[in-house]
Scaffold this motif. Structure first.
Motif, PDB file in Angstrom:
ATOM      1  N   UNK A 197      -5.156  -5.381  -9.341  1.00 56.80           N
ATOM      2  CA  UNK A 197      -5.433  -6.501  -9.392  1.00 56.80           C
ATOM      3  C   UNK A 197      -6.200  -6.940  -8.159  1.00 56.80           C
ATOM      4  N   UNK A 198      -5.789  -6.680  -6.837  1.00 54.68           N
ATOM      5  CA  UNK A 198      -6.294  -7.211  -5.741  1.00 54.68           C
ATOM      6  C   UNK A 198      -7.317  -6.173  -5.829  1.00 54.68           C
ATOM      7  N   UNK A 199      -7.840  -5.018  -5.852  1.00 52.44           N
ATOM      8  CA  UNK A 199      -8.858  -4.167  -6.079  1.00 52.44           C
ATOM      9  C   UNK A 199      -9.764  -4.129  -6.964  1.00 52.44           C
ATOM     10  N   UNK A 200      -9.385  -4.972  -8.263  1.00 50.99           N
ATOM     11  CA  UNK A 200     -10.327  -5.352  -9.271  1.00 50.99           C
ATOM     12  C   UNK A 200     -11.055  -6.236  -8.613  1.00 50.99           C
ATOM     13  N   UNK A 201     -10.627  -7.291  -8.990  1.00 53.05           N
ATOM     14  CA  UNK A 201     -10.786  -8.523  -7.959  1.00 53.05           C
ATOM     15  C   UNK A 201     -11.983  -8.504  -6.295  1.00 53.05           C
ATOM     16  N   UNK A 202     -11.959  -7.398  -5.784  1.00 51.41           N
ATOM     17  CA  UNK A 202     -12.019  -7.068  -4.748  1.00 51.41           C
ATOM     18  C   UNK A 202     -13.651  -6.912  -4.721  1.00 51.41           C
ATOM     19  N   UNK A 203     -13.614  -5.589  -6.630  1.00 47.68           N
ATOM     20  CA  UNK A 203     -15.335  -5.343  -6.814  1.00 47.68           C
ATOM     21  C   UNK A 203     -15.768  -6.680  -7.532  1.00 47.68           C
ATOM     22  N   UNK A 204     -15.048  -7.276  -7.775  1.00 55.76           N
ATOM     23  CA  UNK A 204     -16.020  -8.215  -8.153  1.00 55.76           C
ATOM     24  C   UNK A 204     -17.386  -8.683  -7.017  1.00 55.76           C
ATOM     25  N   UNK A 205     -16.789  -8.393  -6.175  1.00 55.23           N
ATOM     26  CA  UNK A 205     -18.163  -8.480  -5.066  1.00 55.23           C
ATOM     27  C   UNK A 205     -19.534  -8.101  -5.747  1.00 55.23           C
ATOM     28  N   UNK A 206     -20.592  -8.647  -5.264  1.00 53.42           N
ATOM     29  CA  UNK A 206     -22.222  -8.142  -5.595  1.00 53.42           C
ATOM     30  C   UNK A 206     -22.544  -7.134  -4.299  1.00 53.42           C
ATOM     31  N   UNK A 207     -22.370  -8.007  -3.389  1.00 46.20           N
ATOM     32  CA  UNK A 207     -22.435  -7.807  -2.262  1.00 46.20           C
ATOM     33  C   UNK A 207     -23.355  -6.238  -1.920  1.00 46.20           C
ATOM     34  N   UNK A 208     -23.025  -5.041  -2.326  1.00 50.81           N
ATOM     35  CA  UNK A 208     -23.493  -4.452  -2.828  1.00 50.81           C
ATOM     36  C   UNK A 208     -24.998  -4.267  -3.342  1.00 50.81           C
ATOM     37  N   UNK A 247      -5.776  -5.371   4.296  1.00 49.98           N
ATOM     38  CA  UNK A 247      -5.906  -5.191   2.691  1.00 49.98           C
ATOM     39  C   UNK A 247      -7.202  -5.171   2.873  1.00 49.98           C
ATOM     40  N   UNK A 248      -8.077  -6.253   3.327  1.00 51.93           N
ATOM     41  CA  UNK A 248      -9.472  -6.079   3.081  1.00 51.93           C
ATOM     42  C   UNK A 248     -10.125  -4.852   3.807  1.00 51.93           C
ATOM     43  N   UNK A 249     -10.116  -4.123   4.938  1.00 53.46           N
ATOM     44  CA  UNK A 249     -10.774  -3.401   5.359  1.00 53.46           C
ATOM     45  C   UNK A 249     -10.248  -2.359   4.310  1.00 53.46           C
ATOM     46  N   UNK A 261       5.043  -8.953   1.632  1.00 51.64           N
ATOM     47  CA  UNK A 261       3.769  -8.924   2.057  1.00 51.64           C
ATOM     48  C   UNK A 261       3.347  -7.236   2.578  1.00 51.64           C
ATOM     49  N   UNK A 262       4.062  -7.701   4.038  1.00 51.15           N
ATOM     50  CA  UNK A 262       3.995  -5.913   4.640  1.00 51.15           C
ATOM     51  C   UNK A 262       4.142  -4.755   3.207  1.00 51.15           C
ATOM     52  N   UNK A 263       5.381  -4.440   3.045  1.00 49.62           N
ATOM     53  CA  UNK A 263       5.532  -3.714   1.866  1.00 49.62           C
ATOM     54  C   UNK A 263       4.220  -3.458   0.522  1.00 49.62           C
ATOM     55  N   UNK A 264       3.419  -4.665   0.566  1.00 44.20           N
ATOM     56  CA  UNK A 264       2.487  -4.362  -0.078  1.00 44.20           C
ATOM     57  C   UNK A 264       1.127  -3.793   0.424  1.00 44.20           C
ATOM     58  N   UNK A 265       0.895  -4.406   2.047  1.00 44.40           N
ATOM     59  CA  UNK A 265      -0.339  -3.353   2.868  1.00 44.40           C
ATOM     60  C   UNK A 265       0.263  -2.364   3.260  1.00 44.40           C
ATOM     61  N   UNK A 266       1.642  -1.969   3.372  1.00 39.19           N
ATOM     62  CA  UNK A 266       1.836  -0.632   3.602  1.00 39.19           C
ATOM     63  C   UNK A 266       1.527   0.446   2.418  1.00 39.19           C
ATOM     64  N   UNK A 267       1.562  -0.137   0.366  1.00 41.90           N
ATOM     65  CA  UNK A 267       1.467   0.673  -0.142  1.00 41.90           C
ATOM     66  C   UNK A 267      -0.167   0.518  -0.818  1.00 41.90           C
ATOM     67  N   UNK A 268      -1.378  -0.511  -0.081  1.00 44.97           N
ATOM     68  CA  UNK A 268      -2.192  -0.490  -0.464  1.00 44.97           C
ATOM     69  C   UNK A 268      -3.157   0.456   0.873  1.00 44.97           C
ATOM     70  N   UNK A 310      -1.720   4.068  -1.140  1.00 45.50           N
ATOM     71  CA  UNK A 310      -2.799   4.119  -2.451  1.00 45.50           C
ATOM     72  C   UNK A 310      -4.494   4.784  -1.978  1.00 45.50           C
ATOM     73  N   UNK A 311      -4.858   3.699  -1.316  1.00 49.02           N
ATOM     74  CA  UNK A 311      -6.375   4.128  -0.882  1.00 49.02           C
ATOM     75  C   UNK A 311      -6.526   4.927   0.027  1.00 49.02           C
ATOM     76  N   UNK A 312      -5.962   5.736   0.322  1.00 50.27           N
ATOM     77  CA  UNK A 312      -5.709   7.071   1.455  1.00 50.27           C
ATOM     78  C   UNK A 312      -6.076   6.223   2.692  1.00 50.27           C
ATOM     79  N   UNK A 313      -6.253   4.963   3.778  1.00 49.51           N
ATOM     80  CA  UNK A 313      -7.125   4.221   3.973  1.00 49.51           C
ATOM     81  C   UNK A 313      -6.791   4.753   5.383  1.00 49.51           C
ATOM     82  N   UNK A 314      -7.459   5.351   6.958  1.00 45.91           N
ATOM     83  CA  UNK A 314      -7.324   6.245   7.544  1.00 45.91           C
ATOM     84  C   UNK A 314      -6.139   7.312   7.970  1.00 45.91           C
TER      85      UNK A 314
END
Length: 98
Positions: free
Chosen positions: A46-57, A85-87, A2-9, A12-16
């Protein structure tokens, strides 16, 4: 993992660390090597794809509302997901749909 997944995300995103989303697979392979990197990339995509299923836009009145709505949608799918990950994904999502 889990920690490694968070760090990788985060990487990967470049967040912060970047001024816009990077979403760069090569960064993951360079840091974790091919076998582990590919496993992490499967999870990330997989997480990214699922996140983008939101229609909030389509319904949000502003970026803050959009961010909150898409995070809520994702948490409904993955109730125990790390908030970082959400952020990170919300940052990408609102950037793409600004």
């Amino acid at each position: 993992m889990e920690k490694e997944t968070v760090e990788a995300i985060m990487l990967w995103t470049g967040y912060k660390t970047k001024s816009y989303p990077a979403c760069d697979d090569l960064l993951i392979i360079q840091k974790y090597g091919i076998p582990k990197g590919n496993k992490l990339l499967e999870i990330i995509h997989e997480y990214y794809k699922r996140f983008y299923e939101s229609e909030s836009y389509q319904t949000a009145n502003d970026l803050m509302s959009m961010s909150n709505m898409c995070k809520k949608d994702f948490i409904n799918m993955y109730p125990n997901i790390d908030s970082q990950i959400c952020e990170a994904f919300a940052w990408c999502y609102t950037f793409d749909f600004k």
